[in-house]
Write a protein that holds these residues in place. Sequence first.
Motif, PDB file in Angstrom:
ATOM      1  N   LYS A  26       0.828  -1.205   0.000  1.00 19.21           N
ATOM      2  CA  LYS A  26       0.000   0.000   0.000  1.00 19.21           C
ATOM      3  C   LYS A  26       0.863   1.257   0.000  1.00 19.21           C
ATOM      4  O   LYS A  26       1.977   1.253   0.513  1.00 19.21           O
ATOM      5  CB  LYS A  26      -0.915   0.004   1.224  1.00 19.21           C
ATOM      6  CG  LYS A  26      -1.895  -1.165   1.242  1.00 19.21           C
ATOM      7  CD  LYS A  26      -2.808  -1.109   2.427  1.00 19.21           C
ATOM      8  CE  LYS A  26      -2.107  -1.683   3.633  1.00 19.21           C
ATOM      9  NZ  LYS A  26      -3.007  -1.866   4.779  1.00 19.21           N
ATOM     10  N   LEU A  70       0.340  -4.169 -12.654  1.00 15.18           N
ATOM     11  CA  LEU A  70       0.573  -5.471 -12.028  1.00 15.18           C
ATOM     12  C   LEU A  70       0.494  -6.522 -13.117  1.00 15.18           C
ATOM     13  O   LEU A  70      -0.522  -6.627 -13.806  1.00 15.18           O
ATOM     14  CB  LEU A  70      -0.485  -5.759 -10.956  1.00 15.18           C
ATOM     15  CG  LEU A  70      -0.532  -4.809  -9.772  1.00 15.18           C
ATOM     16  CD1 LEU A  70      -1.762  -5.095  -8.916  1.00 15.18           C
ATOM     17  CD2 LEU A  70       0.737  -4.934  -8.936  1.00 15.18           C
ATOM     18  N   CYS A  82      -2.987  -3.592  -2.447  1.00 10.64           N
ATOM     19  CA  CYS A  82      -2.263  -2.634  -3.296  1.00 10.64           C
ATOM     20  C   CYS A  82      -2.928  -1.259  -3.310  1.00 10.64           C
ATOM     21  O   CYS A  82      -2.754  -0.492  -4.252  1.00 10.64           O
ATOM     22  CB  CYS A  82      -2.203  -3.153  -4.725  1.00 10.64           C
ATOM     23  SG  CYS A  82      -1.340  -4.698  -4.917  1.00 10.64           S
ATOM     24  N   ASN A 127      -1.980   3.221  -4.831  1.00  5.37           N
ATOM     25  CA  ASN A 127      -0.951   3.210  -5.861  1.00  5.37           C
ATOM     26  C   ASN A 127      -1.550   3.879  -7.091  1.00  5.37           C
ATOM     27  O   ASN A 127      -2.668   4.391  -7.025  1.00  5.37           O
ATOM     28  CB  ASN A 127      -0.510   1.773  -6.175  1.00  5.37           C
ATOM     29  CG  ASN A 127       0.444   1.231  -5.137  1.00  5.37           C
ATOM     30  OD1 ASN A 127       1.610   1.561  -5.140  1.00  5.37           O
ATOM     31  ND2 ASN A 127      -0.066   0.400  -4.223  1.00  5.37           N
TER      32      ASN A 127
END
Length: 88
Positions: free
Chosen positions: A32, A39, A54, A57
């Motif tokens: 984070k 990805l 995640c 981002n």
Amino acid sequence: MIHLRELRVDNNLITSLDGILQLDGLLKVSVKHNQINSLDFMGARLPHLEVLECQQNCISMVEGLEELVCLMSLHLGMILHDDVNDRR
């Protein structure tokens, strides 16, 4: 690093997950508040990964989610574009 089960690297200016995609013992990853913009799990060896966090981002692309066969919890936060690909 076969015994590494959980990785928390929040708030570290990380731009990619490339360095952990072969750590096949991981169960939980938290990245984070970093600078990840995509990805790509194609070819990843994360057969036991259950949780991926995640949020916060700049993720605009996700590919290869089908490689994460044990994933139960995925937290992406807001995705900037409609470019999430699942090649099943």
